[in-house]
Design an enzyme around this catalytic site. Structure first.
Site, PDB file in Angstrom:
ATOM      1  N   HIS A  24      46.620 -42.438  31.698  1.00 40.45           N
ATOM      2  CA  HIS A  24      47.948 -43.527  32.934  1.00 40.45           C
ATOM      3  C   HIS A  24      47.601 -44.825  32.949  1.00 40.45           C
ATOM      4  CE1 HIS A  24      47.279 -39.867  35.386  1.00 40.45           C
ATOM      5  NE2 HIS A  24      48.335 -39.304  34.075  1.00 40.45           N
ATOM      6  N   LYS A  48      50.216 -27.537  43.245  1.00 36.38           N
ATOM      7  CA  LYS A  48      48.263 -27.791  43.319  1.00 36.38           C
ATOM      8  C   LYS A  48      48.047 -28.501  44.225  1.00 36.38           C
ATOM      9  CE  LYS A  48      50.240 -30.076  39.386  1.00 36.38           C
ATOM     10  NZ  LYS A  48      50.738 -30.941  38.642  1.00 36.38           N
ATOM     11  N   ARG A  97      49.619 -36.461  24.841  1.00 42.24           N
ATOM     12  CA  ARG A  97      48.434 -36.406  24.451  1.00 42.24           C
ATOM     13  C   ARG A  97      48.682 -35.711  23.190  1.00 42.24           C
ATOM     14  NH1 ARG A  97      46.391 -34.840  30.297  1.00 42.24           N
ATOM     15  NH2 ARG A  97      48.229 -33.696  29.170  1.00 42.24           N
ATOM     16  N   SER A 135      43.761 -35.784  34.184  1.00 35.53           N
ATOM     17  CA  SER A 135      43.252 -35.140  35.824  1.00 35.53           C
ATOM     18  C   SER A 135      42.790 -34.657  35.950  1.00 35.53           C
ATOM     19  CB  SER A 135      44.485 -35.573  37.014  1.00 35.53           C
ATOM     20  OG  SER A 135      45.128 -37.228  36.090  1.00 35.53           O
TER      21      SER A 135
HETATM   22  O1  PNS Z   1      51.790 -34.870  36.374  1.00 34.94           O
HETATM   23  P1  PNS Z   1      52.368 -34.326  36.205  1.00 34.94           P
HETATM   24  O2  PNS Z   1      51.993 -32.888  37.445  1.00 34.94           O
HETATM   25  O3  PNS Z   1      52.739 -33.283  35.232  1.00 34.94           O
HETATM   26  O4  PNS Z   1      54.093 -34.305  36.472  1.00 34.94           O
HETATM   27  C1  PNS Z   1      54.813 -33.122  36.594  1.00 34.94           C
HETATM   28  C2  PNS Z   1      56.133 -33.770  37.912  1.00 34.94           C
HETATM   29  C3  PNS Z   1      55.763 -34.320  39.247  1.00 34.94           C
HETATM   30  C4  PNS Z   1      56.546 -35.115  36.897  1.00 34.94           C
HETATM   31  C5  PNS Z   1      57.147 -32.624  37.985  1.00 34.94           C
HETATM   32  O5  PNS Z   1      57.113 -31.498  38.468  1.00 34.94           O
HETATM   33  C6  PNS Z   1      58.622 -32.988  38.062  1.00 34.94           C
HETATM   34  O6  PNS Z   1      59.099 -33.719  38.306  1.00 34.94           O
HETATM   35  N1  PNS Z   1      58.910 -32.469  39.667  1.00 34.94           N
HETATM   36  C7  PNS Z   1      59.915 -32.717  40.974  1.00 34.94           C
HETATM   37  C8  PNS Z   1      60.971 -31.634  40.888  1.00 34.94           C
HETATM   38  C9  PNS Z   1      61.684 -31.592  39.788  1.00 34.94           C
HETATM   39  O7  PNS Z   1      62.477 -32.439  39.680  1.00 34.94           O
HETATM   40  N2  PNS Z   1      61.647 -30.214  38.870  1.00 34.94           N
HETATM   41  C10 PNS Z   1      63.004 -29.909  37.595  1.00 34.94           C
HETATM   42  C11 PNS Z   1      61.925 -30.805  36.498  1.00 34.94           C
HETATM   43  S1  PNS Z   1      62.397 -29.642  35.078  1.00 34.94           S
END
Ligand code: PNS
Length: 166
Positions: A24, A48, A97, A135
């Site tokens: 990150h 989660k 990645r 993570s």
């Molecule tokens: O680090 P991660 O867990 O891959 O992050 C995922 C995250 C938090 C970026 C994604 O789940 C998100 O954007 N959540 C917010 C809810 C939202 O907007 N959902 C629609 C996405 S298409």
């Protein structure tokens, strides 16, 4: 609008950051020199069950990004695109990645574009040495007491992981 009078480009780097890894951080460093302002946005509501509380995740991110004056750490909840719009962001940054990340990221990027066509998802690659790092694996290694975590996360995260799992 001409290039000269364009507005500063604000990018949002959203994620769970449970915890922030060197992967990150590598991406944050690369993005901080490209975008005028980078907001690292920690998601409040995770499906989660996180290892680190939201406050801890934010504290660690603040500590490791302290030197970059155009990087800010924030919390968001609800729809990412609502948050990005409210922040005046033009870009959502995501790291890729390996090919295995692509399908999920593509779905998310296309859905986000459907919600808000004015905001671009920009993908960046971390350094090759972090291409296997996540993570989730860091949490698992720490729980199992594996010493390799040392080179995978910043010092402050390593210490907090040790405290958490001991
Ligand atoms: O680090 P991660 O867990 O891959 O992050 C995922 C995250 C938090 C970026 C994604 O789940 C998100 O954007 N959540 C917010 C809810 C939202 O907007 N959902 C629609 C996405 S298409």
């Amino acid at each position: 609008m001409t290039f000269e009078n364009r507005k500063p480009v604000v990018a949002i780097y959203p994620g769970s950051f449970d915890p922030v890894t060197n992967g990150h951080l590598d991406l944050i460093q690369r993005a901080a020199v490209i975008f005028d302002k980078l907001i690292v946005a920690v998601a409040r509501n995770l499906d989660k069950d996180p290892l680190f509380a939201l406050k801890e995740r934010v504290e660690m991110l603040e500590a490791v990004t302290f030197d970059w004056k155009n990087v800010e750490v924030d919390i968001f909840e609800g729809l990412l695109m609502d948050y990005a719009r409210a922040k005046g962001a033009r870009v959502v940054l995501r790291g890729i990645r390996a090919v295995s990340d692509y399908e999920y990221e593509l779905q998310m990027a296309m859905m986000n574009r459907k919600i808000e066509p004015q905001i671009e998802t920009v993908f960046m690659l971390p350094a090759g040495e972090y291409s296997f790092l996540s993570s989730r694996l860091v949490r698992e290694l720490a729980r199992l007491g594996a010493p390799v975590v040392k080179d995978l996360v910043p010092k402050i995260v390593e210490e907090r992981l040790k405290a958490k799992v001991s």
